[in-house]
Design an enzyme around this catalytic site. Structure first.
Site, PDB file in Angstrom:
ATOM      1  N   LYS A  70     104.261  28.208  19.521  1.00  0.00           N
ATOM      2  CA  LYS A  70     104.815  29.518  19.678  1.00  0.00           C
ATOM      3  C   LYS A  70     104.745  30.254  18.482  1.00  0.00           C
ATOM      4  CE  LYS A  70     109.508  30.477  21.166  1.00  0.00           C
ATOM      5  NZ  LYS A  70     111.182  30.208  21.229  1.00  0.00           N
ATOM      6  N   SER A 145     112.394  31.597  26.015  1.00  0.00           N
ATOM      7  CA  SER A 145     111.672  32.515  25.054  1.00  0.00           C
ATOM      8  C   SER A 145     110.217  31.985  24.966  1.00  0.00           C
ATOM      9  CB  SER A 145     112.340  32.934  23.819  1.00  0.00           C
ATOM     10  OG  SER A 145     112.388  31.638  23.042  1.00  0.00           O
ATOM     11  N   SER A 169     115.299  27.761  25.627  1.00  0.00           N
ATOM     12  CA  SER A 169     113.976  28.541  25.487  1.00  0.00           C
ATOM     13  C   SER A 169     112.675  27.466  25.846  1.00  0.00           C
ATOM     14  CB  SER A 169     113.857  28.968  24.107  1.00  0.00           C
ATOM     15  OG  SER A 169     114.553  30.401  24.268  1.00  0.00           O
TER      16      SER A 169
END
Lengths: 462, 91
Positions: A70, A145, A169
């Site tokens: 990420k 996310s 997330s």
């Protein structure tokens, strides 16, 4: 889609890691769904280093395995931006502990994935660089996310990936994209080198196609690290050892917002678990649903503090030339997106004089009530199961202008972060229109092994 | 919440917000605060249970850190070994 075992078999059969890495690099570069913020330029060098590790006899399960990270996890000398304009030019000065562990294991880090800005959102629509399309249905969001990491695994552009989970997330995008995603126990994975969002909530965790792969990745990143003062020494990570084969479902989770197909799919999972010898009880967890309100007080409070460091002085970009106050305000005003700004203001409000007790302190107290309630349940039950999300992946743009509606998609995932316990999302089937669904297994503190066992049961019966 | 309150928060948070946004932000924050207000109804049995944090100590020994040079390089404006900032002390 390839698993870690598939990559190992290829290497065993004589295929070069370099060729495997090149193949994944080509696929990642050809992607049209905005999954990656950047495919790294040094993949070949990483592959050659992995071949050296293998040659020296120090190969691990992850040697030669393509991994995506990420965009909020630092990889030294590589850009890391949390999908925010304020960090557009930022280059990481050091390796996060998680990335250092991956590199030591010989994994190939192929790129950084798109995300909601500073991990705030449930769809990747808050990325300053546009939404990621869900590989299963490109009209839908991948969740967030960590939507890019979930999509990278779902699309086969990485074998496994790292995300971060503050309120869902990892698990929510895993469910939306049809992959496994896990929130480890708070304190088991070092956050050194993870851009902080909500420091009492943030955990780095794995995405994978299978429970087994998620476990392999978790094992590599979950070592003790003195650089993160909240990291728990391994010998103190005590969990129940015996599986009771007794699982709880919280009563009252079926509100109006729950999609009927989600409910039906969950009931099928429950029936199948029963046929595997599990006893499943509905139990009262009266404060489970309060977790979301607690979250939307504590998280913004922590966000407003953590994001104070992005001031136009120390990192990334700077806007404005006037006084120091104008420079701070103009940089932050111009380069933070709307959701980030909303949460900073909200956090500033709940921490301000006169509101601190009513909001922040009260939320801390309710957090302890929720935590105690779950701890009590885990005296009797191995785990608590829920659907991972109230609905399957929603359409791009569908909730973008309704912050509160977007927040409600975290209804089932937030309680585990609030209680700092682990939770796993396992694919549990599809809707009639072909969208993936997930079931969430919440376990006691340090009960990762329990989650992997129950997760494997769900995986097996699917 | 009114627009003046939002303006004040924006100042406290060092966040420039245009006048055009104030109205919408006030409304959004009202709706979120209305939602989180449900926690006021939760009865807290024993506040003594609230503090669960413990101090973590580390040995006081020198350990390698990221070279200062690399950290200064990360600043948007820097010169020699210094981060450049606007003047903060009055004439």
């Amino acid at each position: 889609m390839e698993t870690i075992a598939d990559i190992q078999n290829k290497i065993q059969a004589g295929e070069r890691i370099l060729d495997i890495a090149r193949e994944y690099e080509a696929k990642a570069r050809a992607d049209t769904r905005n999954i990656f913020r950047e495919v790294f330029a040094d993949i070949e060098a990483q592959a050659l280093a992995a071949e050296e590790i293998l040659k020296s006899g120090k190969g691990t399960a992850l040697t030669g395995v393509p991994v995506a990270i990420k965009d909020n996890i630092l990889f030294a000398e590589h850009h890391a931006g949390a999908s925010s304009k304020i960090l557009e030019d930022y280059i990481a000065s050091y390796d996060s502990t998680a990335v250092a562990a991956l590199r030591a294991a010989g994994a190939i880090i192929i790129g950084r994935t798109n995300m909601d800005e500073f991990a705030m959102g449930s769809s990747t629509e808050n990325s300053a660089y546009g939404v990621t399309k869900n590989p299963i249905d490109e009209t839908k969001v991948p969740g967030g996310s960590s939507g890019g990491s979930a999509a990278a695994v779902a699309a086969g552009l990485a074998v496994v990936a790292l995300g971060s989970d503050t309120g869902g997330s990892i698990r929510q995008p895993a469910a939306f994209c049809g992959v496994v995603g896990m929130l480890p126990t708070y304190g088991t994975v070092s956050r050194h080198g993870l851009m902080a969002m909500g420091s009492s909530l943030d955990v780095i965790g794995p995405f994978a196609h299978t429970i087994s792969d998620a476990q392999t990745l978790y094992d590599v990143i979950s070592t003790y690290d003195a650089h993160d003062s909240t990291c728990v020494p391994v010998e103190k990570r005590l969990a129940p050892k015996e599986l009771k084969k007794h699982i709880a479902v919280p009563k009252g989770i079926w509100n109006d917002g729950v999609d009927p197909e989600v409910k039906a799919n969950f009931e099928v999972t429950v029936t199948k678990l029963k046929s595997q010898g599990y006893t499943i009880d509905e139990i009262e967890l009266p404060h489970f649903a309060n977790a979301l309100a607690v979250y939307y007080i504590l998280m913004p409070a922590e966000v407003s503090s953590n994001l104070a460091r992005f001031d136009g002085i120390r990192y990334g970009s700077r806007v404005g030339e006037g006084s120091i106050h104008d420079l701070y305000g103009d940089t932050r005003g111009a380069l933070f997106g709307p959701e980030t700004r909303r949460r900073i203001l909200l956090g500033t409000y709940v921490l301000s004089h006169g509101y601190y007790d009513a909001y922040y302190n009260k939320a801390i107290a309710v957090r302890m009530v929720i935590r105690a309630e779950l701890e009590k349940a885990f005296e009797t039950y191995d785990a608590i199961i829920t659907p991972t999300t109230p609905t399957p992946a929603f359409g791009i743009g569908e909730k973008a202008n309704h912050p509160l509606a977007m927040y409600l998609s975290d209804l089932y995932t937030v309680p585990a972060n609030i209680a700092q316990v682990p939770a796993l999302s396992v694919p549990s089937g599809m809707t009639v229109s072909g969208l993936p669904l997930g079931v969430q297994v919440i376990g006691p503190q340090f009960g990762e092994q329990i989650l992997f066992t129950i997760g494997a049961s769900i995986e097996h019966i699917r | 919440m009114n627009t003046d309150q939002v303006k004040k928060l924006a100042h406290l948070a060092r966040l420039s917000v245009s006048d055009a946004e104030l109205e919408a932000l006030a409304k959004e924050m009202d709706s979120i605060l209305g939602f989180v207000d449900e926690i006021q109804k939760v009865e807290i049995p024993d506040m003594a249970t609230v503090l669960g944090d413990t101090n973590i100590f580390r040995d006081d020994v020198v350990a390698p850190i990221v070279p200062t040079h690399d950290l200064i390089e990360a600043a948007p404006m820097h010169q020699d070994h210094f981060v450049k900032v606007p003047k903060v002390i009055g004439e």
